[in-house]
Design a protein around this motif. Structure first.
Motif, mmCIF file in Angstrom:
data_model
loop_
_atom_site.group_PDB
_atom_site.id
_atom_site.type_symbol
_atom_site.label_atom_id
_atom_site.label_comp_id
_atom_site.label_asym_id
_atom_site.label_seq_id
_atom_site.Cartn_x
_atom_site.Cartn_y
_atom_site.Cartn_z
ATOM 1 N N LEU A 1 41.709 28.600 35.601
ATOM 2 C CA LEU A 1 42.474 29.774 35.197
ATOM 3 C C LEU A 1 43.615 30.157 36.139
ATOM 4 C CD1 LEU A 1 39.809 32.269 33.847
ATOM 5 C CD2 LEU A 1 41.549 31.027 32.583
ATOM 6 N N GLY A 2 43.531 29.706 37.377
ATOM 7 C CA GLY A 2 44.537 30.146 38.341
ATOM 8 C C GLY A 2 43.947 31.168 39.289
ATOM 9 N N SER A 3 44.394 31.122 40.550
ATOM 10 C CA SER A 3 43.645 31.792 41.608
ATOM 11 C C SER A 3 43.725 33.319 41.555
ATOM 12 C CB SER A 3 44.095 31.284 42.965
ATOM 13 O OG SER A 3 45.487 31.119 42.983
ATOM 14 N N GLY A 4 44.599 33.883 40.722
ATOM 15 C CA GLY A 4 44.663 35.331 40.639
ATOM 16 C C GLY A 4 43.354 35.961 40.172
ATOM 17 N N TRP A 5 42.557 35.158 39.493
ATOM 18 C CA TRP A 5 41.332 35.697 38.913
ATOM 19 C C TRP A 5 40.125 35.562 39.828
ATOM 20 C CZ3 TRP A 5 41.367 38.373 34.429
ATOM 21 C CH2 TRP A 5 42.527 38.290 33.660
ATOM 22 N N ILE A 6 40.319 35.026 41.017
ATOM 23 C CA ILE A 6 39.167 34.756 41.888
ATOM 24 C C ILE A 6 38.262 35.973 42.122
ATOM 25 C CG2 ILE A 6 38.463 34.067 44.212
ATOM 26 C CD1 ILE A 6 40.672 32.076 44.237
ATOM 27 N N PRO A 7 38.826 37.135 42.496
ATOM 28 C CA PRO A 7 37.922 38.254 42.792
ATOM 29 C C PRO A 7 37.033 38.629 41.614
ATOM 30 C CG PRO A 7 40.114 38.738 43.585
ATOM 31 C CD PRO A 7 40.223 37.481 42.797
ATOM 32 N N LEU A 8 37.660 38.761 40.446
ATOM 33 C CA LEU A 8 36.885 39.148 39.263
ATOM 34 C C LEU A 8 35.842 38.085 38.948
ATOM 35 C CD1 LEU A 8 36.734 41.373 37.161
ATOM 36 C CD2 LEU A 8 38.160 39.962 35.665
#
Lengths: 324, 317
Positions: B102-109
């Protein structure tokens, strides 16, 4: 007698599974074509696939299965611990880190080169885990987890330093039979043979160990010798298996339990049964892995973890984890 | 007292870490830059590169340590740390899924969701007339094995550069952390630590055992659920920021207990956790320089022998 007949049936099943492993793949190859490829090699694409890919892969599955089944049975016998398995107890991780070190730092690329490293790593891990964990199931499993974590961090240190090692490593660490080639498999045969003979000779002594230390001693079992020999067999078998196929978990845990259900706790029967059942399970898992995500494939180590870990959890959930 | 010393040490090591790297700066230069009188280059090196790394290290160490302390005290078992009961593994699997798909922006969620799911699965599987610490740990080992092999599978699907960054992250790494990560970890600690502190009374009650706690007027189930939620959240978001930095959650509370035998509370482990991570990162960056190891390699290398030592010393397990 019944047990022998049953074992013969299992060998029959194993032969069917071997055939299945030769036939199933990205492309189905019929039995007659397999026969032709082996007996009358013409160099066609099908013949090449069978001879150079499927045969080594299947033989690797046989060797690795035998090795893991026996080493799991031996470990459970020596530690009298139902959770013992070369994967859980960090033996595979020991072999893995040594192989990665040999590939990444020393540039060793042949199996005969790094099988010795694998066995050395397996030996060190086995000794440390056994010394710390002793007989208590929980402690042994935890010592294995700690050793795996420690060695895992060493492994990642080595692989992260070099991109090509990481690339080799990431396909190997999942546990796969597809990397085996003819020469690798041929080199592994003597190691597995020696380990197997050693393991099968220990059946009677393991039965005596199962009676408990005092009784075993009274019966004249040389316990330390038995433990050392069994440890040696585990190191040779699990080390070679890891060197061929990478760390494959849960076969060594699950298969002896299944064998125990069928033939009872007598190690003179349990070990041969484990030795035949384990390659059946491993090859079936491998065949399954070739089918489920077609045209890609799921490496066998992932299939065995997904199937085997629930069994481990079920064992853990049983109210009393009696010693074996 | 102990926590003050630990914080001072952390600050000292952190300050030293600000001076080290490819471009070495004297401490005076670092301080001048921090007070706003540096050059463009020193500003770039100190404020944009090294400071976030040190701050994230402090935050992550605190979060893991407090999470570990909560779990260990709830289970009354030093081995019940998020590393061993599958929480970090769940966060890691989800995060690698994010990195590769998905791309690393979603890591925290993703990490939060993954760790919550694995926490629930482990808890349910270990439940049998209550949850014993040992069963929790063993079930955790089993679940971690499945999750770990799925994570390894994802790495085989990615291209080699994605695989490299994912494995770097999987080992637990502070490399290339920016102010975004500082904000994430800062919020995590700013919310999680006070929440955990506020529940200390409940934690003390629960340590007495359910019956006694109930008799003393604690709302046992609610308090436990809240504490577990705080512990999972701290471990998950710390994992989101730096990957599953191994053994901090296990070791820091144990060291705290060794140093302050009576009432270590949560602040002492927090301080020791921060110290462990910042010091380990300094070692990780300097020991094989110029190549930097991920910090998790060092914490595992220090922490795993400690776990083995714990196991060898006691006969309780």
């Amino acid at each position: 007698m019944k047990r022998i007949a049953g074992l013969a049936v299992c060998v029959g099943i194993l032969i069917v599974v071997v055939l299945l492993s030769l036939c199933v793949g990205n492309r189905w190859v019929g039995v007659s074509e397999v026969y032709r490829a082996l007996m009358d090699f013409s160099g066609s694409d099908t013949d090449r696939v069978v001879r150079y890919l499927r045969v080594p892969r299947t033989v690797a599955g046989l060797l690795v299965g035998v090795a893991l089944g026996l080493s799991g049975g031996l470990m459970q016998g020596v530690t009298r611990n139902p959770l013992a398995d070369p994967g859980i107890l960090g033996v595979n991780a020991g072999a893995a880190v040594a192989v990665v070190g040999a590939i990444g730092l020393l540039g060793v690329h042949s199996l005969t080169g790094y099988v010795w490293f694998a066995m050395g790593g397996a030996l060190v891990a086995t000794v440390v885990v056994y010394l710390i964990g002793g007989a208590a199931p929980v402690k042994l499993a935890l010592a294995g987890a700690a050793i795996s974590a420690l060695l895992g961090s060493l492994t990642s240190a080595v692989t992260l330093l070099d991109l090509s090692t990481l690339n080799e490593y990431r396909f190997w660490v999942v546990g796969s039979l597809s990397l085996a080639t003819g020469p690798i498999v041929a080199q592994a045969v003597p190691f597995v043979a020696v380990g197997t003979v050693l393991a099968l000779l220990l059946g009677r002594s393991l039965n005596q160990l199962a009676l408990g230390d005092d009784l075993a001693q009274a019966l004249g079992t040389r316990m330390q010798l038995v433990r050392v020999l069994a440890g040696l067999a585990v190191v040779i078998l699990a080390g070679t298996a890891t060197a061929i196929a990478g760390p494959i978990g849960f076969i060594g845990l699950a298969v002896p339990h299944v064998a125990r259900r069928i033939v009872g706790p007598d190690y003179r029967h349990l070990l041969p049964w484990s030795m035949v059942l384990a390659p059946i399970v491993l090859l079936l898992a491998d065949v399954l892995g070739r089918i489920v995500v077609r045209p890609a494939e799921l490496q066998v180590g992932i299939v065995t973890a997904v199937i085997g870990a629930p069994l481990f959890i079920a064992l853990v959930r049983r109210r009393r984890m009696a010693e074996l | 007292m102990v926590s003050t010393v630990a914080w001072l040490l952390t600050a000292a090591i952190g300050a030293f870490a600000l001076t080290r790297g490819d471009y070495e700066l004297p401490l005076a230069e670092v301080l001048r830059t921090l007070s706003g009188h540096g050059t463009l280059i020193t500003y770039d090196v100190v404020v944009d590169n090294r400071l976030p790394r040190v701050l994230v290290g402090i935050g992550v160490g605190t979060a893991f340590a407090v999470s570990g302390a909560i779990f260990q005290r709830l289970a009354r078992n030093p081995l019940v740390s998020p590393d061993l009961i599958g929480i970090n593994a769940g966060a890691a699997l989800a995060a690698v899924l994010m990195i590769t798909v998905l791309g690393s922006g979603w890591i925290p969620l993703g990490a939060l969701t993954g760790s919550l799911l694995s926490a629930i699965v482990v808890y349910l599987l270990a439940y049998r007339n209550g949850v014993s610490g040992h069963r929790l740990v063993l079930v955790g080992i089993g679940v971690t094995a499945i999750i770990g092999s799925l994570t390894a599978y994802l790495l085989t699907l990615a291209d080699i550069y994605t695989a490299k960054s994912a494995s770097m992250w999987l080992a637990g790494s502070l490399a290339g952390r920016s102010w975004e990560h500082v904000v994430l970890v800062g919020i995590t600690v700013a919310v999680g630590l006070p929440a955990a502190m506020a529940s200390t009374r409940q934690l003390r009650l629960l340590e007495l055992g359910d019956d006694l706690a109930r008799a003393l007027g604690g709302r046992v189930e609610l308090a436990r659920a809240a504490l577990i939620a705080i512990g999972v959240g701290l471990a998950a978001l710390a994992t989101a920021a730096a990957g599953p930095v191994g053994f901090v959650a296990l070791v820091a509370p144990q060291l705290a207990r060794g140093l302050v035998p009576r009432r270590p509370g949560l602040l002492v482990p927090a301080a020791i956790g921060a110290l462990l991570v910042v010091a380990s990162d300094l070692i990780a960056r300097t020991v094989v320089a110029p190549t930097a190891l991920p910090v998790g390699v060092v914490t595992a290398f220090l922490g795993a022998p400690y776990l083995l030592f714990l196991l060898a010393r006691t006969n309780r397990f």
